[in-house]
Structure formats: structure tokens, C-alpha cells
Design a protein around this motif. Structure first.
Motif, short mmCIF file in Angstrom:
data_model
loop_
_atom_site.label_atom_id
_atom_site.label_comp_id
_atom_site.label_asym_id
_atom_site.label_seq_id
_atom_site.Cartn_x
_atom_site.Cartn_y
_atom_site.Cartn_z
N HIS B 63 0.84 -1.21 0.00
CA HIS B 63 0.00 0.00 0.00
C HIS B 63 0.87 1.26 0.00
O HIS B 63 0.62 2.20 -0.74
CB HIS B 63 -0.91 -0.03 1.23
N SER B 121 -7.66 6.98 11.45
CA SER B 121 -7.95 6.00 10.41
C SER B 121 -9.17 6.39 9.60
O SER B 121 -9.20 6.24 8.38
CB SER B 121 -8.17 4.61 11.03
N HIS B 124 -8.20 9.20 7.36
CA HIS B 124 -7.39 8.68 6.25
C HIS B 124 -8.31 8.03 5.21
O HIS B 124 -8.13 8.23 4.01
CB HIS B 124 -6.38 7.67 6.80
N ARG B 183 -16.70 0.60 9.83
CA ARG B 183 -15.58 -0.30 9.54
C ARG B 183 -14.48 -0.20 10.59
O ARG B 183 -13.85 -1.18 10.93
CB ARG B 183 -15.02 0.08 8.17
N HIS B 184 -14.29 1.01 11.11
CA HIS B 184 -13.24 1.18 12.12
C HIS B 184 -13.83 1.18 13.53
O HIS B 184 -13.26 1.76 14.46
CB HIS B 184 -12.45 2.45 11.83
C1 HEM Z 1 -1.15 8.93 -0.44
C2 HEM Z 1 -2.16 8.35 -0.70
C3 HEM Z 1 -2.88 7.30 0.11
C4 HEM Z 1 -4.16 6.94 -0.14
C5 HEM Z 1 -5.08 7.46 -1.23
C6 HEM Z 1 -4.50 5.94 0.83
C7 HEM Z 1 -5.71 5.30 0.90
C8 HEM Z 1 -6.09 4.38 1.85
C9 HEM Z 1 -7.36 3.73 1.90
C10 HEM Z 1 -8.49 3.89 0.91
C11 HEM Z 1 -7.36 2.93 2.98
C12 HEM Z 1 -8.49 2.01 3.43
C13 HEM Z 1 -9.35 2.64 4.46
C14 HEM Z 1 -10.45 1.70 4.87
O1 HEM Z 1 -10.62 0.66 4.26
O2 HEM Z 1 -11.16 2.03 5.82
C15 HEM Z 1 -6.09 3.07 3.62
C16 HEM Z 1 -5.70 2.42 4.76
C17 HEM Z 1 -4.47 2.56 5.36
N1 HEM Z 1 -3.41 3.34 4.89
FE1 HEM Z 1 -3.43 4.53 3.28
N2 HEM Z 1 -3.43 5.72 1.67
C18 HEM Z 1 -2.41 6.54 1.25
C19 HEM Z 1 -1.16 6.63 1.81
C20 HEM Z 1 -0.74 5.92 2.91
C21 HEM Z 1 0.58 5.98 3.46
C22 HEM Z 1 1.76 6.77 2.92
C23 HEM Z 1 0.59 5.18 4.54
C24 HEM Z 1 1.81 4.99 5.39
C25 HEM Z 1 2.03 4.37 6.33
C26 HEM Z 1 -0.74 4.61 4.70
C27 HEM Z 1 -1.15 3.76 5.70
C28 HEM Z 1 -2.38 3.18 5.79
C29 HEM Z 1 -2.78 2.30 6.85
C30 HEM Z 1 -1.93 1.89 8.03
C31 HEM Z 1 -4.09 1.93 6.59
C32 HEM Z 1 -4.96 1.01 7.44
C33 HEM Z 1 -5.74 1.81 8.44
C34 HEM Z 1 -6.61 0.97 9.34
O3 HEM Z 1 -6.81 -0.21 9.08
O4 HEM Z 1 -7.09 1.52 10.34
N3 HEM Z 1 -1.51 5.08 3.68
N4 HEM Z 1 -5.31 3.96 2.91
#
Ligand code: HEM
Ligand code: HEM
Ligand SMILES: [Cu+2]
Lengths: 264, 305
Positions: B63, B121, B124, B183-184
């Protein structure tokens, strides 16, 4: 006041240093009963100490265990020749439950107990936690090992203690941690291998046990008195019973866990 | 005189949007596999750029890698727009997208370092969808159809179509946030189900209005059809995600069918929102509002002249 604080911090610092230095070379053996060193409450008199023993029976036959699939990490899958099953509900051949955390919940009043010097050990082996359920006293060291040739991250999810998440690559130094506050029970997970789960029970006293392959437990060295004993299972929750023990007495307390009764 | 459309720039904007769609799915894979903390550190992963891709590290680090690619694409797009795009508001929107993708990356890092606090989260997850809408909008603005001057359809109905499509997009955004909250584990499913009913009603209303009253506007019709189709799929996927969740409650680890259903639901949710945003944009471009002569000053259309 300030002197006491200073002394307190110095002691903590010393203990931390001790733990940090000791962690590296200590052999991995499981803690025996704590050595009495600084009794603050009324000490337990070994001459009158009582015992509570018993077993935890499961009331609902032998459920189909959940299969674990380790294909996401070839190193994990390679360590098992036979199918691996979840440890969430393990019913022994004699109908008892394994991995039940049995402990004294009430009755010790204000007694305090020294912190054991020996660490409890939690090993990551075959991409599973061994033991699956472990008990420690507050501030007692937990020594975490990675015996696998793959990467784990160890991540306890407490509500009462501080949460942390540390990676342990293959061959990592043992990690030594402790939990300063009482908590029942802290789920521990590995986010690399989502099937890996274990539980750590943290108590202020040493009267706890985890049921094994025969489903029994023994709580030794109890001062005579009236106690509430609780048996906690990760899926079915806790059940409790009261028991009174006289000097040198041994009492049997058997628990029965039914999936419906215990709040599924 | 309008500058000739730049087809390679348009294609690049489309590529960025498509990559972002894949990134939504890659992110949802992280959440569904409970892999968010498989890599405890950030910005490096296990202290390197390339950790062993075993178990859930594959999802979390994968990811991050896809996110890095999208970040680079967005940077190039923003620079390209700055150099070649005649419309100032489009150049600015490119820079806004760049800012949002950086912020989104930092939010991702923060949620890792602070062990997935729910608000972070959810933020994000929400900003991810908003960024996707930005990327899609840029692709629309960079396209040849947007530049084409066509006579605007007159809208005498009430509520006006522009308001209606806007309300639908906002309701979808709210619905995505409710979905993320569920979801969270920050909320129950009931608000999300209620939201689904509201959203379905608004989408049906908007789409019907377009298909009945604005059948002569190809862009409007296309976006409305897309929106209605995606919504129908999304309702089914939502039901599938819910059943998968119930069906895997006892499992020792995230099951494949649970992961597939939820990832599809999250990604299709992004697509639904984006299509409603696109429809709204076209409503502003091809339908006149009631106070058109006054509203003109604040619409993108004026800047193109
Ligand atoms: C820059 C563009 C980024 C986009 C568009 C993006 C998008 C997403 C999306 C759509 C999800 C799923 C959320 C869900 O299903 O509820 C997600 C989860 C996550 N992303 Fe990103 N992400 C990006 C960058 C990053 C970066 C750089 C990291 C660095 C560590 C990151 C870490 C995570 C983590 C840890 C989750 C899981 C969160 C959870 O389960 O609570 N993401 N991201
Ligand atoms: C109007 C249409 C809907 C939209 C736009 C929508 C959107 C979403 C989104 C975007 C998420 C994930 C948010 C995130 O974390 O990024 C989500 C989660 C979820 N939605 Fe929906 N949803 C809709 C309808 C439904 C319906 C009708 C149901 C169920 C019957 C449903 C059930 C779920 C479930 C179960 C989850 C959580 C998945 C999980 O277990 O992780 N949704 N929804
Ligand atoms: Cu692991």
C-alpha cells in the motif's frame, strides 16, 4: 516528599537498568514462585498456607476447531507438517477446557506481594504464541522471544496499560517489557500474521494459573480466608465462585463453562 | 479562442485517477486484512525501503509503495499543469491535489505511529475518497469534452438539478464517512444503513431527473447512468460485505471472501462518490442555474472564456 520521589525514581531507574542488562543473557526458564523480599502487607505464613485446586469443564461437547491457514508466509507454513488449529477454544480429551486463566479475584484485601525477579516468557514459535495464555504480576518482566526464521511484530492491545507495537525480525534480541497496572487480560497480536493471538493476565498477586492439557489448575500458598475465584476464557468470558479455605486446607473448586451461559 | 486540448496531459490525468482507484483498493486490503500495523515504523518500513514482503507486510508495505507511485504521478501532473495548462483554476486545482496527497500520506504515517487511532484511520479513509474525487475531476477538466462550448440546457425545475446533484454528492460523502466509522468500529451499522436509504433515494431522484429532462445532454446522461449503476452495485456489495462479516466472525483470521467483499465495497464506494461528483460538475457545465447571470462569476465556465 521530593526526596521520596527522587528515591522512587532512582529505584525505578535501577530496576529498569537491571531489567535491561539482565534481559540479554538470562536463560529462558519459567518463573517459579516469587521469592519474598520486601513484604509490605501481612506476609503469607507458609505453615498455614492453603490450596485451591480444580478443573474447568466445557459443557458443550467438542466443537470443531477453526483451521489456521499460514500460506501468507511460506516460512510459517513450512514449520507445520499437519493442519494447525486456532487456540481460541481447545477442549481436551477429558472434556475440560485448555487455556483458561484462573485467578483470585477478591479476598486478598490489601496484601502486597513482591514482584518476581524471573521473567515470564512469551515465545513466537511456528508463527504461534507459546504459551497461548500467560500470567504475570504487575511490573514483572515479560521476555519475548522470536524463535522463527520470519518477521513478527508484537502488539499488545491493553486498555489499562500503555499500548506498543514492536517489530521482531528473525534473530532479534529478546524483548523485555512489563505492565505496571493490573489488567485482565491483555490481547496480544501479531499484525504480520493475523491468526497469531495470545493473552497476558496482569495481577498484583501470584495466585493465578492457566489450565493445560488436563484442564486443571492449582493455586498454592493462599493465606486462609474467603476468596472469589474467577475462570476467564477468551471467547466465553469469566465465571466466578466463592470459596473459603482454612489453614493448610485444600479445597476443590470446579468450574463449568457453557457457551450460552457465559455471554458468548 | 480556447487553447487546443492537450491529449497527453489528459491521458496522464486519467492514468493518475486510475492509479488512485487501485490505491483505494490497496488501502482497503490493508484494513480488511488487519495489516495496518504489520509495519510498525514509518516513513521507513522495518528500517529499509524494501522489507521482506511476507504475511501482512505485503499489504501494508505494498500500500505504501502504490501510494508513493500515486504521489509521484500527482507531482508530475501538478507540475505539468503548471507549465502547460492555460486555465489558472485548473493549475491551482492540480496544486491542491498535490497538497492533499501529501497530507493523506502523512495521515497514513500518523495512524501507523499512533497505533491506528480511530479518528485518524477514519480521516485517512475519508481523505482517500476525496483525493480520488480530485484526481477524477482533474481528468474531467483536462479532457476535450469539458472545453467544448455547448449551449446550456435551461433548468426550470425545483429543486434545481445543480442543487440536487450537489446534495447527492454530499450525501454520498456522509455515507462514506458513516461506512468508515462502522468499519473502524467507531459506530454501529444502523446509521450506515439509514444513510444507504437516503443516498439511494437521492441518486434515484437525480438520475431520473437527468434521464427524463436532460436526455439531450450526453455527458449528463452518461454520468447519471454510471452513478445509478454504481449505486445498485454498491448496495449489493454492501449486503455482501455485511454477510461476509457475519460469516467470518468465528474465523481465526480474515477470510478471503470477507476481504474480497469489503475491498470491493470500499472501492466501489469511491467510484460511486466520484461519479456523483462528475455528474455535479457536468451539471454546472451544461445546465444553467436559476440565477445563471449572477452565478456565472463563480463557475469554472467563465474562466475558460
Ligand atoms: C497517499 C495516498 C494514500 C491513499 C489514497 C491511501 C488510501 C487508503 C485507503 C483507501 C485505505 C483504506 C481505508 C479503509 O478501508 O477504511 C487506507 C488504509 C491505510 N493506509 Fe493509506 N493511503 C495513502 C497513503 C498511505 C501511506 C503513505 C501510509 C503509510 C504508512 C498509509 C497507511 C495506511 C494504513 C496503516 C491503513 C490502514 C488503516 C486501518 O486499518 O485503520 N496510507 N489507505
Ligand atoms: C449507498 C450506498 C453505500 C455506500 C456508498 C457505502 C459505502 C461504504 C464505504 C465507503 C465503506 C468503507 C468505508 C471505509 O472504511 O473507507 C463501507 C463500509 C461498510 N458498508 Fe457500506 N455503503 C453503502 C451501502 C451499504 C449497505 C446497503 C450495506 C449493508 C447492508 C453496507 C454495509 C457495509 C459494511 C458491512 C461495511 C463495513 C465493511 C467491513 O466489515 O469492514 N453498506 N460502506
Ligand atoms: Cu507473526
Amino acid at each position: 516528599m521530593t526526596t521520596r520521589k527522587l528515591l522512587g525514581s532512582a529505584t525505578i531507574l535501577a530496576l529498569v537498568l537491571l531489567a535491561a542488562c539482565g534481559g540479554a543473557e538470562k536463560p529462558a526458564e519459567v518463573a517459579e514462585k516469587p521469592a519474598a523480599e520486601a513484604p509490605a502487607g501481612p506476609p503469607v505464613d507458609p505453615a498455614t498456607a492453603a490450596t485451591v485446586t480444580g478443573k474447568v469443564v466445557y459443557k458443550d461437547g467438542k466443537p470443531q476447531p477453526n483451521r489456521i491457514r499460514m500460506d501468507a508466509d511460506a516460512a510459517c507454513a513450512a514449520m507445520h507438517g499437519t493442519p494447525v488449529f486456532s487456540h481460541e477454544v481447545v477442549v481436551n480429551d477429558n472434556g475440560t477446557l485448555r487455556y483458561v486463566f484462573v485467578y483470585v479475584k477478591e479476598g486478598l484485601d490489601n496484601r502486597t506481594f513482591p514482584t518476581p525477579k524471573e521473567p515470564a516468557v512469551l515465545d513466537q514459535r511456528g508463527c504461534l504464541y507459546t504459551p497461548h495464555v500467560v500470567g504475570v504480576q504487575t511490573n514483572q518482566d515479560v521476555k519475548i522471544l522470536n524463535s522463527d526464521s520470519t518477521t513478527h511484530n508484537i502488539h499488545p492491545v491493553p486498555t489499562n496499560n500503555r499500548e506498543w507495537n514492536t517489530s521482531m525480525p528473525p534473530g532479534a534480541e529478546p524483548l523485555v517489557k512489563n505492565f505496571p497496572r493490573e489488567e485482565l487480560l491483555i490481547p496480544v497480536k501479531c499484525n504480520v500474521h493475523p491468526w497469531m493471538k495470545s493473552y497476558i493476565g496482569v495481577l498484583k498477586h501470584p495466585f493465578f494459573a492457566v489450565t493445560g492439557i488436563d484442564g486443571t489448575f492449582t493455586l498454592k500458598g493462599l493465606p486462609p480466608g474467603e476468596y472469589t475465584i474467577a475462570a476467564w476464557q477468551e471467547k466465553f468470558g469469566a465465571v466466578e465462585q466463592k470459596v473459603t479455605v482454612g489453614p493448610k486446607e485444600t479445597k476443590t473448586v470446579d468450574f463449568t463453562i457453557t457457551p450460552k451461559a457465559a455471554g458468548d | 479562442m480556447v487553447a487546443p486540448p492537450n491529449t497527453s496531459l489528459h491521458r496522464f490525468a486519467l492514468l493518475t485517477a486510475a492509479a488512485t482507484f487501485l490505491l483505494l483498493a490497496a488501502g482497503a486490503l490493508v484494513t480488511s486484512n488487519d495489516a495496518g500495523l504489520a509495519v510498525p515504523d514509518w516513513p521507513l518500513s522495518y528500517g529499509t525501503w524494501m522489507p521482506p514482503m511476507v504475511g501482512n507486510i505485503f499489504y501494508e508495505h505494498g500500500h505504501r509503495m502504490v501510494a508513493t507511485v500515486v504521489g509521484l504521478l500527482t507531482t508530475v501532473l501538478a507540475l505539468w499543469l503548471c507549465l502547460k495548462e492555460p486555465r489558472r483554476w485548473v493549475r491551482r486545482l492540480g496544486l491542491v491535489a498535490l497538497g492533499v496527497v501529501v497530507l493523506q500520506g502523512v495521515l497514513g504515517g500518523i495512524t501507523v505511529l499512533f497505533l491506528l487511532p480511530r479518528p485518524v484511520s477514519i480521516a485517512h479513509a475519508t481523505l482517500a475518497q476525496l483525493f480520488f474525487c480530485l484526481a477524477v475531476s482533474l481528468a474531467v477538466f483536462a479532457g476535450p469534452a469539458w472545453r467544448e462550448e455547448a449551449p446550456k440546457a435551461v433548468d426550470a425545475s425545483s429543486p434545481p438539478l445543480r442543487r440536487l446533484s450537489q446534495a447527492t454528492a454530499l450525501a454520498l460523502l456522509a455515507q462514506l464517512i458513516l461506512g468508515a466509522a462502522f468499519r473502524h468500529s467507531a459506530a454501529g451499522i444502523v446509521p450506515h444503513l439509514f444513510g444507504a436509504a437516503v443516498v439511494a433515494f437521492l441518486v434515484a431522484w437525480t438520475a431520473r431527473r437527468v434521464l427524463v429532462q436532460f436526455a439531450a445532454q450526453p455527458e449528463l446522461v452518461r454520468s447519471a447512468r454510471m452513478l445509478a449503476g454504481l449505486l445498485a452495485a454498491q448496495l449489493l456489495l454492501g449486503a455482501g460485505a455485511y454477510l461476509a462479516r457475519l460469516g467470518s466472525a468465528e474465523s481465526a483470521q480474515p477470510e478471503l471472501f470477507y476481504v474480497a467483499a469489503t475491498v470491493a465495497h470500499v472501492a466501489a464506494g469511491g467510484a460511486t462518490l466520484a461519479s456523483s461528483v462528475v455528474l455535479t460538475l457536468w451539471c454546472y457545465r451544461r445546465v444553467s442555474g436559476p440565477g445563471e447571470s449572477i452565478a456565472l462569476a463563480s463557475t469554472p465556465q467563465r474562466a475558460t472564456i
